[in-house]
Scaffold this motif. Structure first.
Motif, PDB file in Angstrom:
ATOM      1  N   LEU A  21       0.830  -1.200   0.000  1.00  0.00           N
ATOM      2  CA  LEU A  21       0.000   0.000   0.000  1.00  0.00           C
ATOM      3  C   LEU A  21       0.868   1.254   0.000  1.00  0.00           C
ATOM      4  O   LEU A  21       0.506   2.282  -0.573  1.00  0.00           O
ATOM      5  CB  LEU A  21      -0.913   0.012   1.229  1.00  0.00           C
ATOM      6  CG  LEU A  21      -1.788  -1.224   1.406  1.00  0.00           C
ATOM      7  CD1 LEU A  21      -2.504  -1.195   2.731  1.00  0.00           C
ATOM      8  CD2 LEU A  21      -2.782  -1.333   0.271  1.00  0.00           C
ATOM      9  N   THR A  22       2.040   1.192   0.667  1.00  0.00           N
ATOM     10  CA  THR A  22       2.897   2.383   0.754  1.00  0.00           C
ATOM     11  C   THR A  22       4.058   2.333  -0.230  1.00  0.00           C
ATOM     12  O   THR A  22       4.543   3.372  -0.672  1.00  0.00           O
ATOM     13  CB  THR A  22       3.463   2.533   2.184  1.00  0.00           C
ATOM     14  OG1 THR A  22       4.065   1.298   2.550  1.00  0.00           O
ATOM     15  CG2 THR A  22       2.383   2.884   3.164  1.00  0.00           C
ATOM     16  N   LEU A  23       4.506   1.126  -0.597  1.00  0.00           N
ATOM     17  CA  LEU A  23       5.673   1.022  -1.493  1.00  0.00           C
ATOM     18  C   LEU A  23       5.433   1.696  -2.838  1.00  0.00           C
ATOM     19  O   LEU A  23       6.347   2.261  -3.431  1.00  0.00           O
ATOM     20  CB  LEU A  23       6.032  -0.454  -1.729  1.00  0.00           C
ATOM     21  CG  LEU A  23       6.990  -1.090  -0.713  1.00  0.00           C
ATOM     22  CD1 LEU A  23       7.173  -2.557  -1.030  1.00  0.00           C
ATOM     23  CD2 LEU A  23       8.345  -0.399  -0.713  1.00  0.00           C
ATOM     24  N   GLN A  24       4.177   1.657  -3.310  1.00  0.00           N
ATOM     25  CA  GLN A  24       3.923   2.230  -4.643  1.00  0.00           C
ATOM     26  C   GLN A  24       4.075   3.750  -4.657  1.00  0.00           C
ATOM     27  O   GLN A  24       4.212   4.361  -5.719  1.00  0.00           O
ATOM     28  CB  GLN A  24       2.535   1.824  -5.132  1.00  0.00           C
ATOM     29  CG  GLN A  24       1.409   2.276  -4.240  1.00  0.00           C
ATOM     30  CD  GLN A  24       0.069   1.690  -4.673  1.00  0.00           C
ATOM     31  OE1 GLN A  24      -0.002   0.934  -5.615  1.00  0.00           O
ATOM     32  NE2 GLN A  24      -0.991   2.045  -3.987  1.00  0.00           N
ATOM     33  N   TYR A  25       4.057   4.379  -3.462  1.00  0.00           N
ATOM     34  CA  TYR A  25       4.224   5.840  -3.404  1.00  0.00           C
ATOM     35  C   TYR A  25       5.657   6.251  -3.102  1.00  0.00           C
ATOM     36  O   TYR A  25       5.972   7.429  -3.057  1.00  0.00           O
ATOM     37  CB  TYR A  25       3.282   6.433  -2.353  1.00  0.00           C
ATOM     38  CG  TYR A  25       1.834   6.168  -2.679  1.00  0.00           C
ATOM     39  CD1 TYR A  25       1.242   6.722  -3.819  1.00  0.00           C
ATOM     40  CD2 TYR A  25       1.050   5.340  -1.884  1.00  0.00           C
ATOM     41  CE1 TYR A  25      -0.084   6.465  -4.143  1.00  0.00           C
ATOM     42  CE2 TYR A  25      -0.278   5.076  -2.206  1.00  0.00           C
ATOM     43  CZ  TYR A  25      -0.829   5.648  -3.334  1.00  0.00           C
ATOM     44  OH  TYR A  25      -2.129   5.392  -3.666  1.00  0.00           O
ATOM     45  N   SER A  26       6.534   5.281  -2.856  1.00  0.00           N
ATOM     46  CA  SER A  26       7.924   5.623  -2.546  1.00  0.00           C
ATOM     47  C   SER A  26       8.710   5.754  -3.849  1.00  0.00           C
ATOM     48  O   SER A  26       8.288   5.289  -4.902  1.00  0.00           O
ATOM     49  CB  SER A  26       8.554   4.556  -1.659  1.00  0.00           C
ATOM     50  OG  SER A  26       8.424   3.305  -2.276  1.00  0.00           O
ATOM     51  N   LYS A  27       9.881   6.378  -3.770  1.00  0.00           N
ATOM     52  CA  LYS A  27      10.706   6.551  -4.976  1.00  0.00           C
ATOM     53  C   LYS A  27      11.252   5.201  -5.413  1.00  0.00           C
ATOM     54  O   LYS A  27      11.722   4.429  -4.588  1.00  0.00           O
ATOM     55  CB  LYS A  27      11.872   7.495  -4.666  1.00  0.00           C
ATOM     56  CG  LYS A  27      11.475   8.958  -4.614  1.00  0.00           C
ATOM     57  CD  LYS A  27      12.710   9.828  -4.423  1.00  0.00           C
ATOM     58  CE  LYS A  27      12.313  11.296  -4.383  1.00  0.00           C
ATOM     59  NZ  LYS A  27      13.472  12.161  -4.093  1.00  0.00           N
ATOM     60  N   PRO A  28      11.253   4.943  -6.740  1.00  0.00           N
ATOM     61  CA  PRO A  28      11.842   3.675  -7.200  1.00  0.00           C
ATOM     62  C   PRO A  28      13.336   3.626  -6.894  1.00  0.00           C
ATOM     63  O   PRO A  28      14.016   4.651  -6.933  1.00  0.00           O
ATOM     64  CB  PRO A  28      11.604   3.698  -8.717  1.00  0.00           C
ATOM     65  CG  PRO A  28      10.569   4.740  -8.946  1.00  0.00           C
ATOM     66  CD  PRO A  28      10.689   5.720  -7.837  1.00  0.00           C
ATOM     67  N   LEU A  29      13.824   2.423  -6.567  1.00  0.00           N
ATOM     68  CA  LEU A  29      15.256   2.256  -6.286  1.00  0.00           C
ATOM     69  C   LEU A  29      16.016   2.199  -7.600  1.00  0.00           C
ATOM     70  O   LEU A  29      15.600   1.522  -8.532  1.00  0.00           O
ATOM     71  CB  LEU A  29      15.471   0.943  -5.514  1.00  0.00           C
ATOM     72  CG  LEU A  29      14.931   0.941  -4.088  1.00  0.00           C
ATOM     73  CD1 LEU A  29      14.905  -0.481  -3.564  1.00  0.00           C
ATOM     74  CD2 LEU A  29      15.795   1.797  -3.201  1.00  0.00           C
ATOM     75  N   LEU A  30      17.129   2.888  -7.676  1.00  0.00           N
ATOM     76  CA  LEU A  30      17.928   2.872  -8.899  1.00  0.00           C
ATOM     77  C   LEU A  30      18.875   1.685  -8.886  1.00  0.00           C
ATOM     78  O   LEU A  30      19.552   1.442  -7.890  1.00  0.00           O
ATOM     79  CB  LEU A  30      18.718   4.181  -9.027  1.00  0.00           C
ATOM     80  CG  LEU A  30      17.839   5.425  -9.219  1.00  0.00           C
ATOM     81  CD1 LEU A  30      18.684   6.675  -9.209  1.00  0.00           C
ATOM     82  CD2 LEU A  30      17.047   5.338 -10.516  1.00  0.00           C
TER      83      LEU A  30
END
Length: 460
Positions: A178-187
């Protein structure tokens, strides 16, 4: 969510307590009611996409079609298994129903999980019932060997995933979908990051399976009883695609160096496994290899991480689940009459079972993606997105599509046309149960044509 999960779990005491005479009827009716109730998940009204939320399980447009497919498959497995289990002692029949119900519960919890760790635990838990079904109720002597292949390929692939998830927990401080989709993607930049990305993906690519780590699948399919083949083809392979889609949202856009080897294996696998189908003598092995070929396209669609790729992958997963499960059911109806999977021994069935031939014809056309079936919608979306990514993919995917058409027609002509061999003059007629089974497989495919947005996932 609980209104589906609780009745599914209550099927277990039902299977043990119901009267012997009504065992199959009661469990079939109850599981079919659960499948009909699961259709209410399609009515997704929330703005965030997440629906029927609680702390542990929820549905969203990506998981809903796969959840409904899992629920729809349980009554079909019960319907398909009645004939070959009728000779077994009643305790074993009850045990079989309990095991496939447990598998269904694990699948609902896997597709509905809102935490990556819960998804991982349920992803692994599906191994146990599937392994029991293959090794205990399989037809041939090779079933233990097939079970070992299945177990060790999946376990060896999933261990790096657990370590990768622990590292993700350290970096992001949460594993909630639920929260991971709003975090910045890891490079994914350093070599360590690339290895970590591969660790995340390997488990899912083995499960799908990607060409190169696919050897467990034909063995497991060929040795499994009909219910095992159905659930493997229709739902368990989709766990891999679903997990990849979920993780791809967290991992940033990939560099070409990381994606190329996986992409080449996926698209080369479409051609190689399709070519293997053209040389198969064993009907179930042919359908199993065709699953690897279709899943190669799905893997390609997911790996390039475009909206069209994801949409096509989900649509093709649902359509392929229904089609390949129907093909396994048809192969099983042949096997129950001829007691052989060798295609040369079971020919000219159109003369003996004309109505079954029409089911064979329709399912073969669905397998080669005839318009306007959802199989074609999924394939077209994937082909378009792959062509945009690199025009060269058109050669591989075009050849793959051509080979798919060739082996689908080859199966149909080989099994249905020609003179009926003398040893098959006295076949048992086809039963209403078998025709009902085919209707319940192919009716959803036809209905999806009228509203394909139901299986387009996030991008509908």
């Amino acid at each position: 969510m609980l209104k589906i999960l609780v009745p599914t779990l209550l099927l277990i005491p039902t299977a043990w307590l119901v009267h012997n005479k009504w065992l199959w009827t009661t469990t079939l009716v109850q599981s079919f009611l659960i499948a009909l109730m699961s259709l209410t998940w399609l009515n997704n009204t929330s703005e965030t996409g997440w629906n029927t939320l609680n702390f542990f399980i929820a549905t969203d447009p990506l998981s809903t079609p796969l959840l409904i497919l899992s629920c729809w498959l349980l009554p079909l497995m019960i319907l398909a298994s009645q004939k070959h289990l009728s000779l077994e002692p009643l305790t074993r029949q009850r045990g079989f129903i309990v095991i496939i119900t447990t598998l269904q519960s694990f699948l609902i919890l896997a597709f509905g999980a809102t935490e990556f760790i819960m998804f991982y635990i349920m992803f692994e838990a599906t191994l146990i019932p599937t392994l029991l079904v293959i090794t205990r109720w399989g037809n041939q002597m090779e079933r233990l060997n097939a079970g070992i292949y299945f177990l060790f390929y999946t376990l060896a692939g999933s261990l790096p995933l657990l370590i990768a998830l622990m590292m993700l927990q350290n970096n992001m401080e949460t594993l909630s979908l639920l929260t991971l989709q709003y975090s910045k993607p890891l490079l994914v930049l350093s070599l360590g990051d690339k290895l970590w990305w591969a660790g995340c993906m390997i488990a899912f690519l083995v499960k799908m399976p990607l060409y190169g780590v696919h050897l467990w699948l034909p063995k497991a399919h060929v040795e499994a009883p009909i219910a095992g083949s159905m659930v493997l083809a229709a739902v368990l392979l989709k766990l891999g695609g679903y997990g990849m889609m979920r993780l791809m949202a967290v991992l940033g856009p990939l560099s070409k160096e990381v994606i190329y080897p996986f992409m080449i294996l996926a698209l080369w696998g479409v051609i190689m496994t399709g070519s293997a189908c053209l040389r198969q003598t064993d009907l179930k092995a042919l359908i199993a290899y065709s699953s690897v070929s279709h899943m190669g396209l799905v893997a390609g669609g997911i790996l390039i991480q475009t909206p069209w790729g994801f949409t096509g992958a989900l649509a093709l997963m649902i359509a392929h689940g229904l089609t390949s499960s129907a093909l396994f059911c048809l192969a099983n109806t042949n096997y129950e009459r001829t007691h052989s999977r060798t295609m040369l021994l079971a020919r000219g069935l159109q003369i003996a079972l004309p109505l079954m031939t029409s089911w064979w014809f329709f399912t073969s056309l669905a397998n080669l993606a005839l318009p306007p079936l959802p199989n074609l919608m999924g394939e077209l979306a994937i082909l378009t997105s792959l062509f945009n990514w690199s025009p060269w993919t058109l050669i591989l995917t075009g050849a793959g599509t051509l080979i798919t058409a060739m082996y689908s027609l080859y199966v149909f002509l080989m099994s249905q046309r020609g003179p009926l061999p003398q040893h098959m003059f006295y076949l048992a007629p086809s039963h209403t149960r078998e025709h009902l089974l085919m209707v319940l497989h192919l009716a959803p495919l036809i209905l999806i044509m009228f509203k394909p947005t139901l299986i387009w996932g996030w991008f509908a």
